[in-house]
Design a protein around this motif. Structure first.
Motif, PDB file in Angstrom:
ATOM      1  N   VAL A 107       0.830  -1.205   0.000  1.00  0.00           N
ATOM      2  CA  VAL A 107       0.000   0.000   0.000  1.00  0.00           C
ATOM      3  C   VAL A 107       0.864   1.255   0.000  1.00  0.00           C
ATOM      4  CG1 VAL A 107      -1.663   1.338   1.343  1.00  0.00           C
ATOM      5  CG2 VAL A 107      -1.963  -1.127   1.097  1.00  0.00           C
ATOM      6  N   ARG A 111       1.322   4.111  -2.929  1.00  0.00           N
ATOM      7  CA  ARG A 111       1.151   5.539  -2.681  1.00  0.00           C
ATOM      8  C   ARG A 111       2.324   6.339  -3.254  1.00  0.00           C
ATOM      9  NH1 ARG A 111       0.074   5.076   2.123  1.00  0.00           N
ATOM     10  NH2 ARG A 111      -2.180   5.358   2.012  1.00  0.00           N
ATOM     11  N   ASP A 131      -8.280  -4.103   3.029  1.00  0.00           N
ATOM     12  CA  ASP A 131      -7.181  -4.131   2.061  1.00  0.00           C
ATOM     13  C   ASP A 131      -7.565  -3.395   0.783  1.00  0.00           C
ATOM     14  OD1 ASP A 131      -5.311  -5.613   3.545  1.00  0.00           O
ATOM     15  OD2 ASP A 131      -6.303  -7.488   3.036  1.00  0.00           O
ATOM     16  N   THR A 133      -9.863  -1.067   0.323  1.00  0.00           N
ATOM     17  CA  THR A 133     -10.013   0.367   0.581  1.00  0.00           C
ATOM     18  C   THR A 133      -8.656   1.055   0.671  1.00  0.00           C
ATOM     19  OG1 THR A 133     -12.110   0.021   1.739  1.00  0.00           O
ATOM     20  CG2 THR A 133     -10.951   2.087   2.167  1.00  0.00           C
ATOM     21  N   ARG A 134      -7.732   0.466   1.404  1.00  0.00           N
ATOM     22  CA  ARG A 134      -6.406   1.078   1.561  1.00  0.00           C
ATOM     23  C   ARG A 134      -5.684   1.171   0.226  1.00  0.00           C
ATOM     24  NH1 ARG A 134      -3.045  -2.307   4.459  1.00  0.00           N
ATOM     25  NH2 ARG A 134      -1.578  -0.589   4.765  1.00  0.00           N
ATOM     26  N   ASP A 137      -7.403   3.855  -1.986  1.00  0.00           N
ATOM     27  CA  ASP A 137      -7.103   5.182  -1.443  1.00  0.00           C
ATOM     28  C   ASP A 137      -5.654   5.585  -1.718  1.00  0.00           C
ATOM     29  OD1 ASP A 137      -9.661   5.402  -0.521  1.00  0.00           O
ATOM     30  OD2 ASP A 137      -9.194   4.950   1.575  1.00  0.00           O
TER      31      ASP A 137
END
Length: 248
Positions: A107, A111, A131, A133-134, A137
């Protein structure tokens, strides 16, 4: 009188010579490949693999190597390696696992990597809501499960390269359910009470007696509940309520 020879004026074969058609643009050499980027020629998608298991990377490398139009340009065994490799190689798509052992997880790597020209496609065995959602996002363009068929993986890679969302069917279903739930107006405390009684099989009169309200009030609340849940029957309201865990 002898007619003039058609080939006697002008250079032989020159454009405009009577009886000789004008020469069109120079044709491509037979058998020569079309120029890069021409119509009908899909561009090659450059892929970076990130998984902390060498055996998994080897399997993906062999699988993707068999697919025309997909080229693996690098591998990474950790989040830190993936970030560095993505900055250096600028792949079109990064296939990113979520669990990468110690250090930076998938994740956080997503990012740091995700950009308009570098898409991240999560490829993992984990499909919990947290998992998904992260990852989304963090900027992931898609979320695919390792249980998918090869053709689904190939299609997802191409979709991600074009900036289109690619989701495994189970993941897509839950994302859609959450989106619907978020978009739906919240039920009031009284509406939840009535919905709970409805789920127990009570009729309007019994609900009114249980909650010390009139039947007319029950009918009014039921109308609002139906509208908020997007249904038009008691059974439909109960089914949606259970699906969204609004009732036990």
């Amino acid at each position: 009188m002898t007619p003039p020879d058609p080939g006697s004026t002008g250079a032989p074969g020159a454009p405009g010579t009577p009886g000789t058609p004008a020469t069109p643009g120079t044709p491509a050499t037979p058998g020569s490949p079309p120029a890069p980027g021409t119509a009908g020629t899909p561009r090659t998608v450059r892929v970076l693999l990130c998984d902390d298991h060498a055996v998994v990377r080897a399997g993906l490398l062999a699988l993707l190597g068999s697919e025309p139009g997909v080229e693996v340009v690098g591998e990474a065994g950790s989040g830190e390696e993936a970030v560095a490799a993505a900055a250096k190689l600028r792949p079109d798509v990064v296939l990113m696992d979520l669990q990468l052992g110690s250090g930076m997880d998938g994740v956080e790597a997503t990012r740091r990597i995700a950009a308009p020209d570098v898409r991240v496609l999560v490829l993992t065995t984990y499909d919990t809501d947290a998992d998904v959602t992260r990852a989304v996002d963090a900027g992931a363009t898609g979320y695919l499960l390792k249980a998918e068929r090869p053709e689904e993986l190939f299609a997802a890679i191409r979709a991600a390269a074009e900036g289109r969302t690619a989701l495994s069917a189970p993941v897509a279903g839950r994302v859609l359910d959450r989106a619907r739930g978020a978009a739906a107006p919240a039920l009031t405390a009284r509406e939840r009470d009535i919905l709970a009684q409805l789920a127990h099989g009570l009729g309007n009169r019994d609900i009114a007696r249980a909650l010390f309200i009139s039947e007319a009030t029950v009918k009014t609340h039921l109308g609002r509940i139906y509208a908020k849940l997007g249904v038009d029957t008691r059974a439909g309201a109960v089914a949606v309520a259970k699906e969204r865990r609004l009732v036990p």
